[in-house]
Scaffold this motif. Structure first.
Motif, PDB file in Angstrom:
ATOM      1  N   GLY A 296       0.813  -1.215   0.000  1.00 59.96           N
ATOM      2  CA  GLY A 296       0.000   0.000   0.000  1.00 59.96           C
ATOM      3  C   GLY A 296       0.840   1.256   0.000  1.00 59.96           C
ATOM      4  N   GLY A 297       2.125   1.134   0.333  1.00 60.62           N
ATOM      5  CA  GLY A 297       3.033   2.269   0.244  1.00 60.62           C
ATOM      6  C   GLY A 297       3.419   2.520  -1.203  1.00 60.62           C
ATOM      7  N   HIS A 298       4.296   3.505  -1.418  1.00 61.35           N
ATOM      8  CA  HIS A 298       4.730   3.782  -2.775  1.00 61.35           C
ATOM      9  C   HIS A 298       6.065   4.519  -2.780  1.00 61.35           C
ATOM     10  CE1 HIS A 298       2.393   7.452  -1.688  1.00 61.35           C
ATOM     11  NE2 HIS A 298       3.349   8.071  -2.372  1.00 61.35           N
ATOM     12  N   LEU A 299       6.727   4.471  -3.931  1.00 62.32           N
ATOM     13  CA  LEU A 299       7.949   5.228  -4.166  1.00 62.32           C
ATOM     14  C   LEU A 299       7.630   6.401  -5.078  1.00 62.32           C
ATOM     15  CD1 LEU A 299      10.388   2.312  -5.179  1.00 62.32           C
ATOM     16  CD2 LEU A 299       9.834   3.086  -2.865  1.00 62.32           C
ATOM     17  N   VAL A 310      14.808   9.132  -4.625  1.00 57.00           N
ATOM     18  CA  VAL A 310      13.728   8.174  -4.412  1.00 57.00           C
ATOM     19  C   VAL A 310      13.160   8.418  -3.025  1.00 57.00           C
ATOM     20  CG1 VAL A 310      13.043   5.750  -4.380  1.00 57.00           C
ATOM     21  CG2 VAL A 310      14.925   6.483  -5.871  1.00 57.00           C
ATOM     22  N   ASP A 311      11.881   8.763  -2.962  1.00 53.80           N
ATOM     23  CA  ASP A 311      11.212   9.025  -1.690  1.00 53.80           C
ATOM     24  C   ASP A 311      10.270   7.863  -1.388  1.00 53.80           C
ATOM     25  OD1 ASP A 311      10.374  10.382   0.590  1.00 53.80           O
ATOM     26  OD2 ASP A 311       8.700  11.319  -0.476  1.00 53.80           O
ATOM     27  N   VAL A 312      10.346   7.330  -0.177  1.00 58.31           N
ATOM     28  CA  VAL A 312       9.514   6.197   0.240  1.00 58.31           C
ATOM     29  C   VAL A 312       8.391   6.718   1.122  1.00 58.31           C
ATOM     30  CG1 VAL A 312       9.471   3.945   1.367  1.00 58.31           C
ATOM     31  CG2 VAL A 312      11.549   4.712   0.176  1.00 58.31           C
ATOM     32  N   ASN A 313       7.150   6.319   0.821  1.00 61.34           N
ATOM     33  CA  ASN A 313       5.984   6.756   1.598  1.00 61.34           C
ATOM     34  C   ASN A 313       5.148   5.549   2.007  1.00 61.34           C
ATOM     35  OD1 ASN A 313       6.028   9.856   1.212  1.00 61.34           O
ATOM     36  ND2 ASN A 313       6.293   9.046  -0.852  1.00 61.34           N
TER      37      ASN A 313
END
Length: 496
Positions: A296-299, A310-313
């Protein structure tokens, strides 16, 4: 993990996908209008020597002059006894480039990196000629084996075999065993070296006859180059969707890679070959900024000329126990996805990874281990540094080819690559200021404003934009005219 190579032959384009475990990991493209240059050898002419940069610009017949740094003209042993070399990078070791080159001089060079953006190709005078198992180094007389062969005993065996056959057949040349040489006996390696020596003789003769700023030797077509560079013992099969190309590749394989001929198939399926394993969809997704994670997260991946970030959320993933568990699971999944995206998009240079902040030091260690494990499968050389005080992970990845995005896309003509344009409200205020400026410069009876329809509509309907007040203050009419052909940010104020 099963590995396949899919080859799609188009009218003017060849595409190759390396598929591991049912997912595309690497994409290669070659177009008739735009061939990759890495590995090509040219007879160049020195256009300009730059002592302050320890570099020179070389004309090799391309649109932009190429770049040659003194560090790519010299090599020294690493001192580790493994026969590998490293480019000279300590300033006091580097001789002044003007002692090595002068303007107008012809020099034999090889492309290390394709042109990228406004930058020309990166060159080296340390030529290397690869074949299936070996790389011939005409100007670096040393022997060694690829560092990607992890079995130390096998690397030692290969170095011993390479030293023996090069001493017998090519004592003045250097020879490196490639990863594909793992497990190969002396006979095939010697045959490979004889082929390379014949090839180098031909290259040398062509270089002698070639005129300045011309190509001396070009690399193999993509569909054949993959057999040399990608086809390892773990590749189960190669599928080619064009019968004529299949026959050509098979003939090439019988001569140069005989053990691989049985693994080359002609794909006759009804569906396009890149629809297998969803490769076409992977390519489309690799052109976007956002990469969804299964949790369910995203880059969010942003590529600039200087670096890639690259940001990780966490996105919609909330976990089942606590926040730390959510963060760790998302970061571990992100580490795996990041490694794949770097290969798939062929992103290189400086890369900064912004994982979600982790308070637990052990969690940071787990994420770093996961990232390093996934990067070991990447054929491009990578260097990863531990978390910085700001919680960022910095890394580098060797860049030789243009990224997938640079090949398939162009800057947006509307935003000109910025990724955003001014809002309609901002443009309205810009126009009001421009009219006020023009009123002080010109003795006009009235003003005509030409702008995009959305801007004209906002100026007409919204009193808050202040155009009516300005008209009253100037005591001169301001007429608006919508122009459908105008760029969203363009406008003109015409004094009449």
């Amino acid at each position: 993990m099963s590995t396949e190579i899919l080859v799609n032959i188009g009218q003017q384009e060849t595409r190759v996908a390396l598929v591991e475990g049912g997912a595309a990991q690497e994409i290669y493209l070659q177009r008739a209008s735009r061939h990759g240059l890495v590995g090509n050898i040219y007879k160049g002419t020195v256009q300009r020597v730059l002592p302050g940069m320890q570099a020179a610009f070389i004309e090799i017949g391309l649109e932009r002059t190429a770049f040659l740094h003194v560090a790519d003209m010299l090599a020294l042993p690493t001192g580790q006894g493994d026969g590998e070399t490293t480019r000279v990078d300590t300033p006091r070791q580097l001789p002044p480039i003007q002692t090595l080159l002068h303007e107008g001089q012809d020099v034999l060079v090889q492309v290390l990196k394709d042109p990228l953006g406004s930058k020309g190709a990166r060159l080296t005078t340390l030529l290397s000629v690869p074949s299936r198992y070996l790389v011939l180094l005409p100007y670096e007389p040393h022997c060694g084996a690829s560092a990607r062969i992890e079995d130390e005993a096998e690397r030692a065996r290969l170095k011993q075999v390479v030293a023996k056959i090069s001493g017998e057949l090519a004592p003045k040349f250097g020879v490196i065993a490639r990863t594909a040489a793992e497990g190969v006996e002396e006979g095939p390696l010697a045959a490979d070296l004889r082929f390379l020596l014949r090839l180098w003789t031909g290259i040398s003769e062509q270089a002698r006859r070639a005129g300045p700023r011309s190509m001396v030797h070009g690399d193999l077509p993509l569909s054949m180059r993959i057999l040399r560079d990608l086809l390892g013992t773990d590749v189960e099969r190669v599928r080619i969707d064009n019968l004529d190309e299949f026959k050509r590749v098979q003939q090439f394989a019988r001569v140069f890679v005989p053990e691989a001929a049985a693994r080359i198939d002609h794909y006759e399926g009804a569906a396009p070959i890149f629809d297998l394993y969803g490769v076409e969809d992977d390519i489309d997704r690799a052109l976007g900024r956002k990469v969804d994670l299964k949790s369910g997260g995203h880059l969010v991946i942003d590529q600039t000329e200087a670096m890639t970030t690259v940001d990780v959320n966490t996105g919609a993933f909330t976990g089942h126990r606590n926040l730390e568990e959510t963060i760790l699971k998302t970061n571990l999944e992100a580490a795996q996805s990041i490694a794949r995206q770097l290969r798939l998009r062929n992103l290189g240079g400086i890369i900064v990874l912004d994982f979600i902040d982790m308070r637990n030091p052990d969690h940071r260690v787990q994420v770093m281990r996961a990232l390093e494990k996934e990067l070991k499968r990447d054929p491009a050389r990578t260097h990863v540094y531990d978390f910085s005080p700001l919680g960022l992970v910095e890394m580098t990845r060797k860049r030789s080819r243009e990224s997938l995005g640079h090949i398939l896309c162009m800057p947006c003509p509307t935003c000109e690559g910025r990724g955003s344009i001014k809002t309609v409200e901002t443009l309205c205020h810009d126009i009001v200021r421009e009219v006020s400026r023009a009123s002080r410069q010109f003795e006009a009876r009235h003003f005509l404003v030409l702008a995009a329809p959305a801007v004209v509509q906002r100026l007409t309907e919204d009193a808050a934009m202040g155009l009516a007040e300005l008209e009253a203050t100037l005591n001169r009419p301001i007429r608006l005219q919508a122009e459908g052909s105008y760029h969203p940010e363009s406008f003109d104020v015409v004094p009449l």
